[in-house]
Design an enzyme around this catalytic site. Structure first.
Site, PDB file in Angstrom:
ATOM      1  N   ASP A  10      37.039  39.499  38.945  1.00  0.00           N
ATOM      2  CA  ASP A  10      36.994  39.310  37.495  1.00  0.00           C
ATOM      3  C   ASP A  10      38.413  39.118  36.969  1.00  0.00           C
ATOM      4  O   ASP A  10      39.270  39.992  37.125  1.00  0.00           O
ATOM      5  CB  ASP A  10      36.344  40.535  36.842  1.00  0.00           C
ATOM      6  CG  ASP A  10      35.916  40.282  35.408  1.00  0.00           C
ATOM      7  OD1 ASP A  10      36.242  39.206  34.884  1.00  0.00           O
ATOM      8  OD2 ASP A  10      35.255  41.149  34.815  1.00  0.00           O
ATOM      9  N   ASP A 108      35.529  33.209  34.373  1.00  0.00           N
ATOM     10  CA  ASP A 108      36.432  34.292  34.770  1.00  0.00           C
ATOM     11  C   ASP A 108      35.860  35.258  35.794  1.00  0.00           C
ATOM     12  O   ASP A 108      36.454  36.314  36.030  1.00  0.00           O
ATOM     13  CB  ASP A 108      36.875  35.079  33.531  1.00  0.00           C
ATOM     14  CG  ASP A 108      35.700  35.667  32.761  1.00  0.00           C
ATOM     15  OD1 ASP A 108      34.540  35.312  33.070  1.00  0.00           O
ATOM     16  OD2 ASP A 108      35.944  36.473  31.841  1.00  0.00           O
ATOM     17  N   GLU A 109      34.748  34.927  36.429  1.00  0.00           N
ATOM     18  CA  GLU A 109      34.238  35.856  37.435  1.00  0.00           C
ATOM     19  C   GLU A 109      33.465  35.138  38.532  1.00  0.00           C
ATOM     20  O   GLU A 109      32.890  34.080  38.324  1.00  0.00           O
ATOM     21  CB  GLU A 109      33.385  36.952  36.795  1.00  0.00           C
ATOM     22  CG  GLU A 109      32.129  36.485  36.116  1.00  0.00           C
ATOM     23  CD  GLU A 109      31.325  37.639  35.541  1.00  0.00           C
ATOM     24  OE1 GLU A 109      31.246  38.712  36.184  1.00  0.00           O
ATOM     25  OE2 GLU A 109      30.762  37.473  34.445  1.00  0.00           O
TER      26      GLU A 109
END
Length: 350
Positions: A10, A108-109
């Site tokens: 993350d 973002d992950e």
């Protein structure tokens, strides 16, 4: 523990970090990303707040005006989706270079699946991921480690920012047992409230609850799933198959509520044209049209219709969107309108 591991990667304060990367003078300052970057813009919300901004109580989803009151000295910046797309792809490419399956879950992950012998090996991999992402992109990330996605996702929260944390069968209940049930990824406020009404408030409470009681209250699927989550279980499969969008949509929240039908029609036509143009650029084909209406009182409804045949005919798609709009009782001021176009699979199936 050995065998199949799941790592949740993350990126920390992602949009804000991308902005700092291209303007290092912003490092260490409160940054708020959202809307057009105007803190006085009505009805726009925070997409990302840097950690210094979060110290003032600013968080994602908060109205920009509220964020400006809480942190008046913050730097407000507009969303730059192209920059975030580019930065995200840099990170995901580096993750794939490790040679393990990578399942991307957004800008973002991502999840990384790894067959490794022991905890030391997976901890070493997690640290390597942090170092490689940081060195290669200038962005920091946190890594959660477990044997399934849900537990790895929870673990990441303990590692933030820029850290590594492992949650396994050995330490799950010691770490999570006394925490509220909504600390579980997948248990939302409504479920937590319903559980509280049953006297179930902690993860340990939920884990020890009779399965029959949960299934009779929440249904067999949800009841058994939240019980599994409380015991630390979850999805173990990490798929390297590329994510393919099933739809494309655009919404607009109006600075002032709309009451004029012609303005509503014009907005829906513009949204449909904008969404269709992006779909055509991607070489995809539309199968269904959906229109969402939100009134001044936040009453929100969506109507959807399947096209007679899959295609990208602009006149047909716009006419369908307008017809769906006209099925609503448009007798109240309209706060938001949205158009979503659902897509045929890339192989042409319908």
């Amino acid at each position: 523990m050995s065998g199949r591991w799941v790592l949740h990667v993350d990126l920390d304060q992602f949009q804000a970090a991308v902005e700092v990367r291209r303007n290092p003078d912003l490092a260490g300052l409160p940054i708020i990303v959202g809307g057009n970057g105007d803190p006085n813009e009505p009805r726009k919300v925070v997409t990302c707040a840097s950690y210094p901004a979060r110290a003032f109580g600013v968080h994602a989803g908060m109205p920009l005006r509220t964020a400006a009151r809480k942190c008046p000295d913050a730097t407000f910046l507009p969303l730059d989706t192209d920059a975030y797309d580019e930065a995200s792809e840099e990170v995901m490419s580096l993750l794939r270079d490790f040679g393990h399956p990578v399942e991307v879950w957004g800008w973002d992950e991502a999840y990384v699946g790894a067959d490794l012998n022991d905890t030391d090996d997976v901890l070493q991999l997690a640290e390597q991921i942090r170092e490689v992402v940081g060195a290669g992109t200038g962005l920091s990330c946190s890594v959660g480690i477990s044997d399934n996605k849900q537990r790895a996702k929870v673990a990441t929260g303990f590692g933030k920012p820029a850290g590594v944390y492992a949650l396994t069968e050995d330490n799950w209940m010691a770490v999570m047992g006394d925490r509220a049930v909504d600390a579980l990824w997948g248990v939302g406020p409504k479920t937590a409230k319903k559980l509280a009404g049953m006297g179930i408030t902690t993860v340990a409470d939920l884990a020890s609850t009779d399965a029959q009681l949960l299934t009779s209250t929440f249904g067999p699927t949800t009841g058994l799933w939240i019980l599994l989550l409380a015991k630390g279980g979850g999805d173990t499969e990490v798929s390297a198959q590329p994510w393919v969008a099933r739809s494309r949509s655009h919404v607009v929240t109006f600075p002032q509520d709309l009451t004029d039908r012609a303005e509503m029609d014009s907005a829906v036509v513009e949204l449909a044209d904008q969404t269709l143009a992006e779909i055509v650029d991607q070489g995809r084909v539309v199968t269904r049209v959906a229109v969402t209406v939100r009134t001044k009182t936040f009453f929100t409804r969506t109507k959807i219709r399947k096209l007679p045949s899959a295609g990208n005919d602009q006149q047909i798609i716009v006419a369908t969107a307008l017809d769906l709009l006209h099925q609503f009782e448009l007798d109240r001021p309209i706060r938001l309108l949205g158009v979503r176009l659902e897509l045929a699979p890339p192989d042409g199936g319908y």
